[in-house]
Design an enzyme around this catalytic site. Structure first.
Site, PDB file in Angstrom:
ATOM      1  N   HIS A  82     -11.334  -8.756  -0.077  1.00  0.00           N
ATOM      2  CA  HIS A  82      -9.865  -8.708  -0.671  1.00  0.00           C
ATOM      3  C   HIS A  82      -9.156 -10.006  -0.181  1.00  0.00           C
ATOM      4  O   HIS A  82      -9.494 -10.393   1.178  1.00  0.00           O
ATOM      5  CB  HIS A  82      -9.276  -7.484   0.118  1.00  0.00           C
ATOM      6  CG  HIS A  82      -7.858  -7.137  -0.710  1.00  0.00           C
ATOM      7  ND1 HIS A  82      -7.943  -6.228  -1.736  1.00  0.00           N
ATOM      8  CD2 HIS A  82      -6.759  -7.408  -0.599  1.00  0.00           C
ATOM      9  CE1 HIS A  82      -6.758  -6.069  -2.273  1.00  0.00           C
ATOM     10  NE2 HIS A  82      -5.936  -6.938  -1.437  1.00  0.00           N
ATOM     11  N   ASP A 161       0.712   3.289  -1.989  1.00  0.00           N
ATOM     12  CA  ASP A 161       0.661   1.550  -2.356  1.00  0.00           C
ATOM     13  C   ASP A 161       1.096   1.154  -3.547  1.00  0.00           C
ATOM     14  O   ASP A 161       1.725   0.106  -3.707  1.00  0.00           O
ATOM     15  CB  ASP A 161      -0.782   1.151  -1.940  1.00  0.00           C
ATOM     16  CG  ASP A 161      -0.859  -0.441  -1.752  1.00  0.00           C
ATOM     17  OD1 ASP A 161       0.113  -0.898  -1.059  1.00  0.00           O
ATOM     18  OD2 ASP A 161      -1.610  -1.122  -2.664  1.00  0.00           O
ATOM     19  N   ARG A 168       7.788  -4.138  -3.260  1.00  0.00           N
ATOM     20  CA  ARG A 168       7.914  -5.187  -2.467  1.00  0.00           C
ATOM     21  C   ARG A 168       7.807  -6.212  -3.270  1.00  0.00           C
ATOM     22  O   ARG A 168       8.574  -7.253  -2.999  1.00  0.00           O
ATOM     23  CB  ARG A 168       6.613  -4.918  -1.412  1.00  0.00           C
ATOM     24  CG  ARG A 168       6.864  -4.141  -0.103  1.00  0.00           C
ATOM     25  CD  ARG A 168       5.398  -3.861   0.482  1.00  0.00           C
ATOM     26  NE  ARG A 168       4.763  -5.075   0.951  1.00  0.00           N
ATOM     27  CZ  ARG A 168       3.496  -5.482   1.004  1.00  0.00           C
ATOM     28  NH1 ARG A 168       2.658  -4.649   0.430  1.00  0.00           N
ATOM     29  NH2 ARG A 168       3.214  -6.561   1.302  1.00  0.00           N
ATOM     30  N   SER A 183      -1.037  -2.237   3.417  1.00  0.00           N
ATOM     31  CA  SER A 183      -1.269  -2.140   1.788  1.00  0.00           C
ATOM     32  C   SER A 183      -2.757  -2.520   1.409  1.00  0.00           C
ATOM     33  O   SER A 183      -3.464  -1.739   0.842  1.00  0.00           O
ATOM     34  CB  SER A 183      -0.283  -3.214   1.188  1.00  0.00           C
ATOM     35  OG  SER A 183      -0.888  -3.517  -0.141  1.00  0.00           O
ATOM     36  N   LYS A 187      -6.105   0.791   0.702  1.00  0.00           N
ATOM     37  CA  LYS A 187      -6.798   0.681  -0.542  1.00  0.00           C
ATOM     38  C   LYS A 187      -8.315   0.370   0.027  1.00  0.00           C
ATOM     39  O   LYS A 187      -9.036   0.937  -0.597  1.00  0.00           O
ATOM     40  CB  LYS A 187      -6.591  -0.597  -1.343  1.00  0.00           C
ATOM     41  CG  LYS A 187      -5.089  -0.242  -2.240  1.00  0.00           C
ATOM     42  CD  LYS A 187      -4.895  -1.645  -3.071  1.00  0.00           C
ATOM     43  CE  LYS A 187      -4.540  -2.941  -2.371  1.00  0.00           C
ATOM     44  NZ  LYS A 187      -3.287  -3.087  -1.846  1.00  0.00           N
TER      45      LYS A 187
HETATM   46  N1  URA Z   1      -3.001  -7.760  -1.087  1.00  0.00           N
HETATM   47  C1  URA Z   1      -2.579  -6.394  -1.154  1.00  0.00           C
HETATM   48  O1  URA Z   1      -3.131  -5.487  -1.783  1.00  0.00           O
HETATM   49  N2  URA Z   1      -1.234  -6.094  -0.579  1.00  0.00           N
HETATM   50  C2  URA Z   1      -0.389  -7.102   0.042  1.00  0.00           C
HETATM   51  O2  URA Z   1       0.714  -6.572   0.582  1.00  0.00           O
HETATM   52  C3  URA Z   1      -1.016  -8.331  -0.114  1.00  0.00           C
HETATM   53  C4  URA Z   1      -2.323  -8.774  -0.516  1.00  0.00           C
END
Ligand code: URA
Length: 434
Positions: A82, A161, A168, A183, A187
């Site tokens: 990620h 989220d 956001r 966040s 996930k």
């Molecule tokens: N990636 C995400 O999933 N969340 C964030 O807040 C920033 C990058």
């Protein structure tokens, strides 16, 4: 409890209890608290931060807002990657099929465009027919079948989220270490991966502008994720300039596929292979990153990742033949080519300017309900360090409409600077945390 009291407590810099954070997040997810109160709380967090305990609680509460994907019964290892967000940052689209071709399953839950940065889900949605709202059952079976599956937060999985991320995006509350940590990790824990490679970006096009802040984000992610039982490696990588030669939703899908065909630009391949090498190590396929990198290069040369990309595309609802036919042609009619204003070398293409111009072009959103354009974006014909003569094409720009094109062009022009001598080479990988 009253939301307004909790907003004022956070605004005053107080630490909120787990119950208070749960009241806000669960109330918002259930539709009992309005967006404006959560936006105000997020802004208070943006300015006041959170303690590590609050960050861990927020992550767990967001995770518990929905179901977790159960991968039991499937053959692992399960490793995901990620990014904290960048411009032209499309490495996930290359890494998932690359890891799958090494026998590493990648259960990937991603996000949409966030602020000025691109989103994997918006990019995938630009492929006609491709579905990013998989049910848990679909996610499991596509993961088993093609080695990776790509989905977003749903009303069942990390719904907190899903809502907070979109809020956001349009309220100036993205660049917060605890909010980013919660966040990402909510996930990543929900999707079920055992190990994670994090690409923590710094620079003008990242949410953390300097390496010191990015290092704090990396530490927050590694500490919180490790406490939740994940094996995590974080790489600090440069995001001063857009990654690769294409920025935009379908444009980035196209460029990812170019990489799978061995035609990837050097900067994009450097970051991708550094991350892929760690995925190979965490997946138990390589003892060290040098071996991991070699395995990734061999996999690409063998064509396995390209084949799996197309298999996954079909499994998630796309039409591979149609996708192949759209390459190089699926573009908006509202277009302009920018020419070099000076001769010499490209000294810099600023990622922040390009990312913000991208939102104006239609790549991202100004309001939650805004659609994004699959066919808007920028192709860079020249990159940092390339020699140019005055009048050479530097970029081609596509916008969702003529007004957006006119509005974005000044910022796009301002993103490029020229020099008489080649600029110093920049290290794309600054540091590794493991
Ligand atoms: N990636 C995400 O999933 N969340 C964030 O807040 C920033 C990058």
């Amino acid at each position: 409890m009253r939301a307004v009291d909790l907003i004022m407590d956070k605004r005053a810099g107080k630490e909120l209890s787990r119950e208070a954070i749960a009241f806000l997040i669960n109330g918002y997810t259930a539709g009992e608290l309005p967006e404006y109160q959560i936006a105000a709380w997020a802004m208070a967090v943006f300015f006041q931060g959170m303690t590590p305990r609050e960050t861990a609680d927020l992550t767990e509460i967001m995770l518990a807002s929905g179901a977790r994907i159960d991968l039991s019964g499937l053959q692992g290892p399960f490793v995901d990657k990620h990014s904290t967000g960048g411009v032209g940052d499309k490495t996930s689209l290359i890494l998932a099929p690359m890891a799958a071709s090494l026998g590493i399953k990648d259960p990937m839950m991603s996000g949409r465009a966030l602020g000025h940065t691109g989103g994997t889900l918006d990019k995938l949605d630009s492929i006609p027919g491709y579905r990013t709202n998989l049910t848990v059952q679909e996610f499991r079976s596509i993961l088993a079948e093609t080695g990776y599956a790509m989905t977003g937060q749903t009303k069942d999985i990390v719904p907190a989220d899903r809502l907070l991320y979109a809020l956001r995006d349009v309220t100036g509350t993205v660049e917060s270490i605890p909010l980013i940590t919660a966040s990402i990790l909510s996930k990543k824990v929900a999707e079920g991966a055992d190990a994670l490679v994090l690409d923590v970006k710094y620079g003008s096009g990242a949410f953390m502008k300097d390496p010191e802040e990015a290092e704090k984000l990396a530490k927050s992610l590694v500490d919180t994720g490790t406490a939740m039982g994940k094996r995590i490696v974080a790489l600090l990588t440069d995001m001063q300039e857009p990654l690769g030669h294409k920025m935009g939703n379908f444009l980035e899908i196209e460029e990812s596929f170019d990489c799978l065909e061995g035609k990837g630009p050097a900067d994009l391949m450097e970051v991708t292979l550094a991350l892929g090498a760690w995925m190979a190590v965490l997946g138990g396929k390589a003892q060290d990153t040098a071996t991991g990198r070699r395995l990734c290069e061999e996999a690409l040369a063998g064509g396995g990742p390209r084949r799996l990309f197309l298999e996954n595309l079909r499994a998630q609802g796309g039409d591979a033949e149609q996708f192949l036919a759209l390459r190089g042609t699926y573009r908006s009619d509202f277009t302009r080519t920018l020419k070099a204003e000076a001769g010499g070398f490209i000294a810099h293409i600023d990622a922040w300017n390009i990312g913000h111009a991208g939102v104006t072009l239609g790549v991202g959103r100004n309001r939650i309900q805004d659609p994004v354009s699959p066919v808007a974006g920028i192709e860079f014909h020249k990159k940092r360090g390339d020699p140019v003569s005055k009048g050479d094409p530097v970029m081609t720009v596509w916008a969702k409409d003529e007004a957006s094109l006119s509005a974005a062009l000044p910022q796009i022009r301002a993103s490029v600077s020229y020099s008489d001598v080649p600029p110093a080479k920049r290290n794309l990988i600054l540091k590794e945390f493991f």
